[in-house]
Design a protein around this motif. Structure first.
Motif, PDB file in Angstrom:
ATOM      1  N   ASP A 113       0.844  -1.193   0.000  1.00 50.04           N
ATOM      2  CA  ASP A 113       0.000   0.000   0.000  1.00 50.04           C
ATOM      3  C   ASP A 113       0.878   1.241   0.000  1.00 50.04           C
ATOM      4  OD1 ASP A 113      -1.806   2.037   0.432  1.00 50.04           O
ATOM      5  OD2 ASP A 113      -3.017   0.882   1.834  1.00 50.04           O
ATOM      6  N   TYR A 114       0.752   2.056  -1.037  1.00 48.87           N
ATOM      7  CA  TYR A 114       1.547   3.275  -1.150  1.00 48.87           C
ATOM      8  C   TYR A 114       0.812   4.495  -0.623  1.00 48.87           C
ATOM      9  CZ  TYR A 114       4.856   0.685  -4.010  1.00 48.87           C
ATOM     10  OH  TYR A 114       5.799  -0.223  -4.447  1.00 48.87           O
ATOM     11  N   GLY A 115      -0.375   4.297  -0.061  1.00 50.27           N
ATOM     12  CA  GLY A 115      -1.146   5.429   0.434  1.00 50.27           C
ATOM     13  C   GLY A 115      -1.781   6.236  -0.682  1.00 50.27           C
ATOM     14  N   ILE A 116      -1.855   5.654  -1.882  1.00 45.83           N
ATOM     15  CA  ILE A 116      -2.442   6.327  -3.044  1.00 45.83           C
ATOM     16  C   ILE A 116      -3.686   5.550  -3.453  1.00 45.83           C
ATOM     17  CG2 ILE A 116      -2.077   7.042  -5.426  1.00 45.83           C
ATOM     18  CD1 ILE A 116       0.927   7.070  -4.843  1.00 45.83           C
ATOM     19  N   LYS A 117      -4.787   6.242  -3.668  1.00 50.24           N
ATOM     20  CA  LYS A 117      -6.034   5.569  -4.018  1.00 50.24           C
ATOM     21  C   LYS A 117      -6.732   6.296  -5.162  1.00 50.24           C
ATOM     22  CE  LYS A 117      -8.625   7.991  -0.396  1.00 50.24           C
ATOM     23  NZ  LYS A 117      -7.498   8.862  -0.044  1.00 50.24           N
ATOM     24  N   PRO A 118      -7.638   5.627  -5.884  1.00 45.57           N
ATOM     25  CA  PRO A 118      -8.361   6.267  -6.975  1.00 45.57           C
ATOM     26  C   PRO A 118      -9.052   7.547  -6.524  1.00 45.57           C
ATOM     27  CG  PRO A 118      -8.719   3.914  -7.031  1.00 45.57           C
ATOM     28  CD  PRO A 118      -7.984   4.203  -5.754  1.00 45.57           C
ATOM     29  N   GLY A 119      -8.924   8.584  -7.339  1.00 45.71           N
ATOM     30  CA  GLY A 119      -9.523   9.866  -7.008  1.00 45.71           C
ATOM     31  C   GLY A 119      -8.543  10.865  -6.427  1.00 45.71           C
ATOM     32  N   ASP A 120      -7.398  10.364  -5.926  1.00 45.02           N
ATOM     33  CA  ASP A 120      -6.386  11.269  -5.377  1.00 45.02           C
ATOM     34  C   ASP A 120      -5.848  12.177  -6.476  1.00 45.02           C
ATOM     35  OD1 ASP A 120      -6.678  10.203  -2.899  1.00 45.02           O
ATOM     36  OD2 ASP A 120      -4.766   9.129  -2.863  1.00 45.02           O
ATOM     37  N   LYS A 121      -5.574  13.417  -6.111  1.00 45.60           N
ATOM     38  CA  LYS A 121      -4.989  14.372  -7.049  1.00 45.60           C
ATOM     39  C   LYS A 121      -3.567  14.678  -6.605  1.00 45.60           C
ATOM     40  CE  LYS A 121      -9.415  16.434  -8.355  1.00 45.60           C
ATOM     41  NZ  LYS A 121      -9.435  15.773  -9.669  1.00 45.60           N
ATOM     42  N   ILE A 122      -2.618  14.414  -7.481  1.00 46.60           N
ATOM     43  CA  ILE A 122      -1.203  14.653  -7.214  1.00 46.60           C
ATOM     44  C   ILE A 122      -0.676  15.528  -8.340  1.00 46.60           C
ATOM     45  CG2 ILE A 122       1.058  13.604  -6.843  1.00 46.60           C
ATOM     46  CD1 ILE A 122      -0.381  11.060  -5.956  1.00 46.60           C
ATOM     47  N   GLY A 123      -0.404  16.786  -8.028  1.00 50.00           N
ATOM     48  CA  GLY A 123      -0.047  17.726  -9.071  1.00 50.00           C
ATOM     49  C   GLY A 123      -1.218  17.894 -10.032  1.00 50.00           C
ATOM     50  N   TYR A 124      -0.974  17.691 -11.333  1.00 49.79           N
ATOM     51  CA  TYR A 124      -2.028  17.769 -12.338  1.00 49.79           C
ATOM     52  C   TYR A 124      -2.611  16.397 -12.652  1.00 49.79           C
ATOM     53  CZ  TYR A 124      -0.485  22.563 -13.148  1.00 49.79           C
ATOM     54  OH  TYR A 124      -0.180  23.890 -13.000  1.00 49.79           O
ATOM     55  N   TRP A 125      -2.136  15.360 -11.943  1.00 45.45           N
ATOM     56  CA  TRP A 125      -2.651  14.002 -12.143  1.00 45.45           C
ATOM     57  C   TRP A 125      -3.881  13.757 -11.287  1.00 45.45           C
ATOM     58  CZ3 TRP A 125      -0.971  11.811 -16.235  1.00 45.45           C
ATOM     59  CH2 TRP A 125       0.379  11.764 -16.596  1.00 45.45           C
ATOM     60  N   THR A 126      -4.808  12.955 -11.806  1.00 48.22           N
ATOM     61  CA  THR A 126      -5.890  12.366 -11.019  1.00 48.22           C
ATOM     62  C   THR A 126      -5.732  10.856 -11.134  1.00 48.22           C
ATOM     63  OG1 THR A 126      -7.441  14.183 -11.432  1.00 48.22           O
ATOM     64  CG2 THR A 126      -8.386  12.073 -10.743  1.00 48.22           C
TER      65      THR A 126
END
Length: 221
Positions: free
Chosen positions: A62-75
């Motif tokens: 688990d990287y602590g990243i899930k669908p819907g997260d916004k990172i910079g300009y990425w979704t």
């Protein structure tokens, strides 16, 4: 409990030899990746050993990243499905609409914040901010997870809650890692009690670091 036999499946293991006089407590198994080894039968039955380690690294970490997260300009759209499954990838959609597989570690450390469109358009502020924040928190000897670039989970977790594992007798053991050292928080009768102890420890040990990272981010912004 049913007797273990050849062909039984335990997680990603397939039993090849269930019993052998030279290995009285183990079964000879083949992992889904092809690796073969002797595995403790108790660990197989209790679900403590599900693979040789390959599937933990590829799929369950688990990287602590899930669908819907916004990172910079990425979704973030979803995880998995990239041809190179030796590393973790997330399918992401850029603000311009382009979709791309992005390596987990580049999302976590802030080195990938768009497909490149914002750089070519001349609007690279989000990328610059991400790198500056990452550099600033590391100078303070902080992990980038406190700056919002992802939070790793313990890959050996067996209770479904970070920092809680199953103990003998059906109880739950709570623990936390601080500076790569495990701190025992106690053994509890219920999962809820163990989870509460873990959350309290996070506030105690991680709270000051999170506060400092937030101060750095606010100052740079």
């Amino acid at each position: 409990m049913a007797e273990m036999k050849k062909g039984d499946h335990y997680g990603y293991w397939t039993v090849l030899i269930a019993y052998d006089n030279k290995h009285p407590a183990k079964a000879f198994c083949r992992c889904i990746c092809g690796k073969e080894k002797w595995v403790n039968r108790h660990s197989l039955r209790r679900g403590l050993s599900k693979s040789c380690g390959c599937q933990i690294n590829r799929y369950t970490k688990d990287y602590g990243i899930k669908p819907g997260d916004k990172i910079g300009y990425w979704t973030v759209l979803r995880r998995g499905g990239h041809p190179n499954e030796s590393k973790a990838y997330f399918l992401c959609r850029c603000i311009c609409g382009k979709e791309r597989w992005v390596a987990a570690h580049t999302l976590i450390n802030g080195t990938s914040l768009s497909c490149g469109c914002k750089r070519t358009d001349g609007d690279n502020q989000a990328l610059v901010d991400g790198r500056e924040i990452s550099i600033a928190v590391r100078k303070k000897h902080l992990d980038t997870k406190y700056a919002g670039f992802g939070r790793k989970e313990n890959k050996n977790n067996t209770a479904g809650v970070t920092g809680v594992s199953l103990a003998k007798g059906g109880q739950y053991r709570a623990y936390i890692y601080v500076n790569r050292k495990q701190i025992h928080l106690g053994v509890f009768d219920t999962l809820e009690e163990a989870a509460n102890a873990r959350r309290a420890a996070e506030v105690k040990y991680f709270g000051p670091r999170q506060k400092l990272a937030d101060e750095i981010k606010n100052k740079l912004k």
